[in-house]
Scaffold this motif. Structure first.
Motif, short mmCIF file in Angstrom:
data_model
loop_
_atom_site.label_atom_id
_atom_site.label_comp_id
_atom_site.label_asym_id
_atom_site.label_seq_id
_atom_site.Cartn_x
_atom_site.Cartn_y
_atom_site.Cartn_z
N MET A 150 16.24 12.37 -0.16
CA MET A 150 15.46 12.79 1.00
C MET A 150 15.87 12.03 2.26
SD MET A 150 11.88 13.83 -0.74
CE MET A 150 11.55 15.32 0.13
N ASP A 151 16.19 10.76 2.08
CA ASP A 151 16.77 9.96 3.17
C ASP A 151 18.00 10.66 3.75
OD1 ASP A 151 15.82 7.60 4.14
OD2 ASP A 151 16.63 6.36 2.51
N PHE A 152 18.88 11.06 2.86
CA PHE A 152 20.15 11.66 3.22
C PHE A 152 19.94 12.97 3.98
CE2 PHE A 152 24.33 13.70 2.04
CZ PHE A 152 25.17 12.70 2.50
N LEU A 153 18.83 13.65 3.65
CA LEU A 153 18.53 14.93 4.31
C LEU A 153 17.74 14.73 5.60
CD1 LEU A 153 17.69 17.07 1.16
CD2 LEU A 153 19.63 17.36 2.69
N GLY A 154 17.56 13.47 5.99
CA GLY A 154 16.95 13.20 7.28
C GLY A 154 15.45 12.97 7.27
N TYR A 155 14.82 13.03 6.11
CA TYR A 155 13.39 12.75 6.05
C TYR A 155 13.14 11.28 6.38
CZ TYR A 155 12.55 17.01 3.28
OH TYR A 155 12.46 18.29 2.83
N GLN A 156 11.99 11.00 6.96
CA GLN A 156 11.57 9.60 7.06
C GLN A 156 10.85 9.27 5.75
OE1 GLN A 156 9.13 8.55 10.45
NE2 GLN A 156 8.48 6.69 9.40
N VAL A 157 11.48 8.48 4.92
CA VAL A 157 10.96 8.22 3.58
C VAL A 157 10.17 6.91 3.55
CG1 VAL A 157 11.56 7.79 1.18
CG2 VAL A 157 12.87 9.45 2.50
N ILE A 158 8.94 6.99 3.08
CA ILE A 158 8.14 5.77 2.91
C ILE A 158 7.99 5.54 1.42
CG2 ILE A 158 5.94 4.65 3.40
CD1 ILE A 158 5.61 6.54 5.77
N ARG A 159 8.63 4.48 0.92
CA ARG A 159 8.54 4.17 -0.51
C ARG A 159 7.25 3.41 -0.75
NH1 ARG A 159 13.67 4.32 1.14
NH2 ARG A 159 15.32 4.94 -0.31
N GLN A 160 6.54 3.79 -1.79
CA GLN A 160 5.29 3.09 -2.11
C GLN A 160 5.30 2.69 -3.58
OE1 GLN A 160 1.90 3.65 0.48
NE2 GLN A 160 3.75 2.53 1.03
N ASN A 161 5.15 1.39 -3.79
CA ASN A 161 5.09 0.87 -5.14
C ASN A 161 3.63 0.54 -5.45
OD1 ASN A 161 5.68 -0.21 -7.61
ND2 ASN A 161 7.17 -1.71 -6.86
N HIS A 162 3.00 1.42 -6.20
CA HIS A 162 1.56 1.33 -6.50
C HIS A 162 1.38 0.39 -7.70
CE1 HIS A 162 -2.45 3.38 -6.06
NE2 HIS A 162 -2.57 3.22 -7.35
N LEU A 163 1.60 -0.90 -7.46
CA LEU A 163 1.51 -1.90 -8.54
C LEU A 163 0.12 -1.91 -9.15
CD1 LEU A 163 2.99 -5.36 -7.43
CD2 LEU A 163 4.09 -3.54 -8.75
N GLY A 164 0.08 -1.97 -10.46
CA GLY A 164 -1.21 -2.13 -11.14
C GLY A 164 -1.58 -3.61 -11.11
N ASP A 165 -2.36 -4.02 -10.12
CA ASP A 165 -2.66 -5.46 -9.99
C ASP A 165 -4.16 -5.72 -10.01
OD1 ASP A 165 -3.53 -4.46 -7.58
OD2 ASP A 165 -2.71 -6.11 -6.40
N TRP A 166 -4.93 -4.78 -10.54
CA TRP A 166 -6.38 -4.95 -10.51
C TRP A 166 -6.98 -4.36 -11.77
CZ3 TRP A 166 -8.53 -8.16 -7.26
CH2 TRP A 166 -9.93 -8.17 -7.10
N GLY A 167 -8.12 -4.83 -12.17
CA GLY A 167 -8.77 -4.25 -13.34
C GLY A 167 -9.34 -5.35 -14.22
N THR A 168 -10.09 -4.94 -15.21
CA THR A 168 -10.82 -5.93 -16.03
C THR A 168 -9.88 -6.81 -16.85
OG1 THR A 168 -11.06 -4.17 -17.64
CG2 THR A 168 -12.94 -4.58 -16.24
N GLN A 169 -8.66 -6.36 -17.11
CA GLN A 169 -7.75 -7.20 -17.90
C GLN A 169 -7.43 -8.51 -17.19
OE1 GLN A 169 -6.95 -4.53 -16.21
NE2 GLN A 169 -4.79 -4.40 -15.65
#
Ligand code: ARG
Length: 580
Positions: A150-169
Motif C-alpha cells: 500500500m505504501d508503494f501504491l501511494g497510500y499513507q500507511v499507519i502501522r498499528q501494533n495492538h500489543l496485548g498488554d492488559w488484562g487479569t493475567q
C-alpha cells in the motif's frame, strides 16, 4: 501510465457498449493472458458470458465486439476462435514502448492509486510476557507485506501494533516478578518459562492466586508501584519483539505501538457512546450489544459482552475503542486487521456494531484479513516434538542454519562471512515466502525442504533468478543501471513472453492490493522467474556471436527483470543477494 491490460479492458468495454448498449457498461471483458502464443497474447472470454444476456450465440457476439473495437496503438489483430474466444495479438512496438515507460518510472509503471488515502494496518499484535509464536509470524509477515504494497501504491500507511498488554493475567505476572526479585529480569528474557511459571503457581497456590487477584485491582486502580512493575514487563517484552522484527525484516517500531492499555481511559466513553446510540443492553448483569445477524447454537441472538458484571472490560471493548480512535482521531479511510481466522467472528461483530450504531462515516472501509493455521507434517497445528508451540525465534534460527548448510555445499568460492550473510537473507526469506506464497485463508503445511528448495515457487528460486542476472552483468563488466530500454527488440518468442510477463507486474501488485492477498504477487514473481529462466536458456546474452544490438536488448530486458524481482520481493519484505 496505464498498464496494457487496463488499456485493452477499457477498449473492450467501449466496444461492448457500442455493440449492445449502455446497460452492458459494467460487463467484465474477462481478459486473461493466453497460455499458448498461437492464440495471441491475451484473450477476451466475454462473448460466452454475454451471449445469453443479449440473446445471440457467442460467436456472433464476439464478431460484433470485434467490429466495434478500436485497436488503438496496442492491437495488431484480433481473431475469433472456438465457441467465441477473442484472441488479442499485440503490436511489438507497443510492448517495447510500454517497457520503456516502465523502466523509466520509479514505481515500475504502477499508478499511485492510494494518493490522498490514509489506511491503518493493524498487525502482529503479540502479547506482553508471552513468547511470539508461529501464529504471530503469519500476522507479522502478511501485515507487513500489505503495508509495503500500500505504501508503494501511494497510500499513507499507519502501522498499528495492538500489543496485548492488559488484562487479569498481569496480576499473576507481577506477583511472580515480585517473588522472583532480582533474578526476574533474566527470567522474563525467557518469556515462555516466566509466563508458564506464573500460571502454574496461580493454579497450584491459593495464596499466590489471591495476591494475583488483588494485584489486578491495584493495577486497574493505577497503583504506582504496580504500574512500575507492569512497565518493566512491557519493556522486557518489547526488547524481545523488536529483536524478532529486526531479524524478520518487519517494519514495526515502538512508534507503531498502540497497545491495549492505550485505550484504557477511553473504555467508559465507549460504553456511554453505545448507550447513547441505543445499542447497550443488559444480560445476566453484564452489559452487551447484539450485533444483527449473529445467533448462538439455539438460534437466539448472540451478544457481544462489553462490560462484565464485575465492572471489567474485555478484548472487544478495547477493539471498539481502538476503532473509534482510528476513525475519529486518525481520520483514516480504511482499516485493515490481520489476525488468524479464529478471530473472524470477533471482528465481524465489532464491524456490525459500528454499522448499526451509524459510526462508520461514508467512504470508510473496514477489512479483516484472516489467515489459516500453520500445520505440521501430521496436518495438525505445527508443534515442537515435545508438543509445545514453536517459538518464532527458534524457527528463524533454524531457517538460517539450514540455508547455510545448503549454501556451504554449493558455493565454495564464497568466504565464510559472505556465506553467513547470504544464509541470513535466504533463510529468513524462505521462511517468509513459504508463508506469503500460500493461499492466505488456507492452512499450510510447514516443510523445511520445500521452502528452501532451489526449484519451485520458493524464495531461493526467485533470488536465484536475480543472482543469475547480476552475474551476467558482472561477467560482462557492466552496470545494470546503465542499460537503455529503448534498445529492446523482441525477435525471439522467449523475449516476447518475457516482455509480456514484465508488463504484468502492475496488475499483480494491484491484485495483491485489491484482494489483500500477497500470494498473488508471489505467483507472479514465480512466473516472471520461470519466464526469465526460459529466456536465459534460449537467448544467449554475452556469447561471442551475439550481435551487439541483440546483446544490448537482452541486457536491458534482464536488467528490468532484476529490478522487478527486487522490487516485488521488497513488497513481500524479502531481500535479495548479489551472489549465491
Ligand atoms: N493480541 C492479539 C492476539 O495475539 C492480536 C491483536 C489483533 N488486533 C486487534 N486490534 N485486536 O491474538
Amino acid at each position: 501510465m496505464q498498464d496494457p491490460q487496463t488499456q485493452f479492458r477499457s477498449a473492450f468495454s467501449d466496444a461492448i457498449v457500442a455493440a449492445f448498449g449502455d446497460q452492458y457498461a459494467d460487463a467484465d471483458p474477462l481478459i486473461q493472458s493466453s497460455r499458448n502464443p498461437e492464440f495471441g497474447d491475451y484473450q477476451a472470454n466475454v462473448a460466452m458470458s454475454l451471449a445469453k444476456k443479449v440473446g445471440d450465440n457467442p460467436r456472433n457476439v464476439a464478431t460484433k465486439i470485434v467490429e466495434n473495437l478500436d485497436l488503438g496503438d496496442w492491437g495488431e489483430k484480433l481473431q475469433i476462435a472456438g465457441p467465441g474466444f477473442i484472441n488479442i495479438h499485440l503490436k511489438l512496438n507497443y510492448l517495447v514502448s510500454q517497457l520503456v515507460e516502465v523502466a523509466g518510472d520509479e514505481h515500475l509503471g504502477l499508478e499511485q492509486i492510494g494518493k490522498d488515502q490514509k489506511v491503518v494496518i493493524d498487525y502482529s499484535g503479540p502479547n506482553v510476557a508471552k513468547e511470539m509464536h508461529v501464529g504471530h509470524l503469519r500476522s507479522s509477515v502478511i501485515g507487513d507485506s500489505l503495508a509495503r504494497v500500500m505504501d508503494f501504491l501511494g497510500y499513507q500507511v499507519i502501522r498499528q501494533n495492538h500489543l496485548g498488554d492488559w488484562g487479569t493475567q498481569f496480576g499473576m505476572l507481577i506477583e511472580n516478578l515480585i517473588d522472583e526479585g532480582a533474578v526476574a529480569s533474566t527470567h522474563i528474557a525467557d518469556l515462555k518459562t516466566f509466563y508458564q511459571g506464573a500460571k502454574q503457581r496461580f493454579d497450584d497456590e491459593p495464596e499466590f492466586a489471591d495476591r494475583a487477584r488483588k494485584r489486578v485491582v491495584a493495577l486497574q486502580g493505577g497503583d504506582e508501584q504496580t504500574l512500575e512493575l507492569w512497565s518493566k514487563l512491557i519493556e522486557e517484552s518489547k526488547l524481545h519483539f523488536n529483536h524478532a522484527y529486526k531479524l524478520l525484516g518487519v517494519q514495526l517500531t515502538d512508534d507503531d505501538i498502540r497497545a491495549e492499555s492505550f485505550y484504557n481511559d477511553q473504555l467508559p466513553g465507549v460504553i456511554q457512546a453505545l448507550e447513547d446510540a441505543g445499542q447497550l443492553q443488559e444480560s445476566q448483569g453484564a452489559k452487551v450489544v447484539y450485533p444483527q445477524g449473529f445467533k448462538d447454537a439455539d438460534g437466539n441472538p448472540f451478544p457481544m459482552i462489553v462490560l462484565k458484571s464485575d465492572g471489567g472490560f474485555l478484548y472487544a471493548t478495547t477493539d471498539l475503542a481502538a476503532l473509534r480512535y482510528r476513525i475519529n482521531e486518525l481520520k483514516v479511510n480504511r482499516i485493515i486487521y490481520v489476525t488468524d481466522s479464529r478471530q473472524t467472528q470477533h471482528f465481524a461483530m465489532i464491524f456490525k456494531t459500528f454499522e448499526q450504531s451509524n459510526w462508520i462515516p461514508q467512504g470508510v472501509k473496514l477489512d479483516h484479513v484472516a489467515f489459516g493455521t500453520v500445520l505440521g507434517n501430521d496436518r495438525k497445528p505445527f508443534k515442537t516434538r515435545s508438543g509445545d508451540t514453536v517459538k518464532l525465534i527458534d524457527l528463524m534460527d533454524e531457517a538460517v542454519v539450514r540455508a547455510l548448510n545448503a549454501i556451504a555445499q554449493k558455493s565454495d568460492d564464497l568466504s565464510e562471512d559472505q556465506q553467513k550473510n547470504i544464509a541470513q537473507v535466504v533463510g529468513i526469506g524462505s521462511l517468509k515466502y513459504a508463508d506469503l506464497s500460500s493461499d492466505r485463508i488456507k492452512d499450510y503445511v510447514f516443510d523445511w525442504d520445500r521452502m528452501l528448495s532451489l526449484e519451485g515457487n520458493t524464495a531461493p528460486y526467485l533470488i536465484n533468478a536475480y543472482v543469475r542476472i547480476q552475474s551476467i552483468f558482472r561477467k560482462g563488466e557492466m552496470n545494470p543501471a546503465n542499460v537503455d530500454a529503448t534498445k529492446i527488440k523482441l525477435n525471439d518468442d522467449a523475449e516476447k513472453s518475457l516482455a509480456l510477463r514484465l508488463l504484468q507486474f502492475s496488475g499483480a501488485v494491484r491484485a495483491a492490493e485489491s484482494s489483500l492477498e500477497p500470494h498473488r504477487l508471489c505467483t507472479y514473481l514465480y512466473e516472471l522467474s520461470s519466464s526469465f529462466h526460459r529466456f536465459y536458456e534460449q537467448c544467449p546474452v554475452l556469447k561471442g556471436d551475439v550481435l551487439p544490438e541483440v546483446r544490448d536488448s537482452r541486457l536491458a530486458l534482464s536488467a528490468l527483470v532484476a529490478r522487478t524481482l527486487k522490487a516485488g520481493l521488497n513488497l513481500l519484505g524479502i531481500d535479495v543477494v548479489e551472489r549465491m
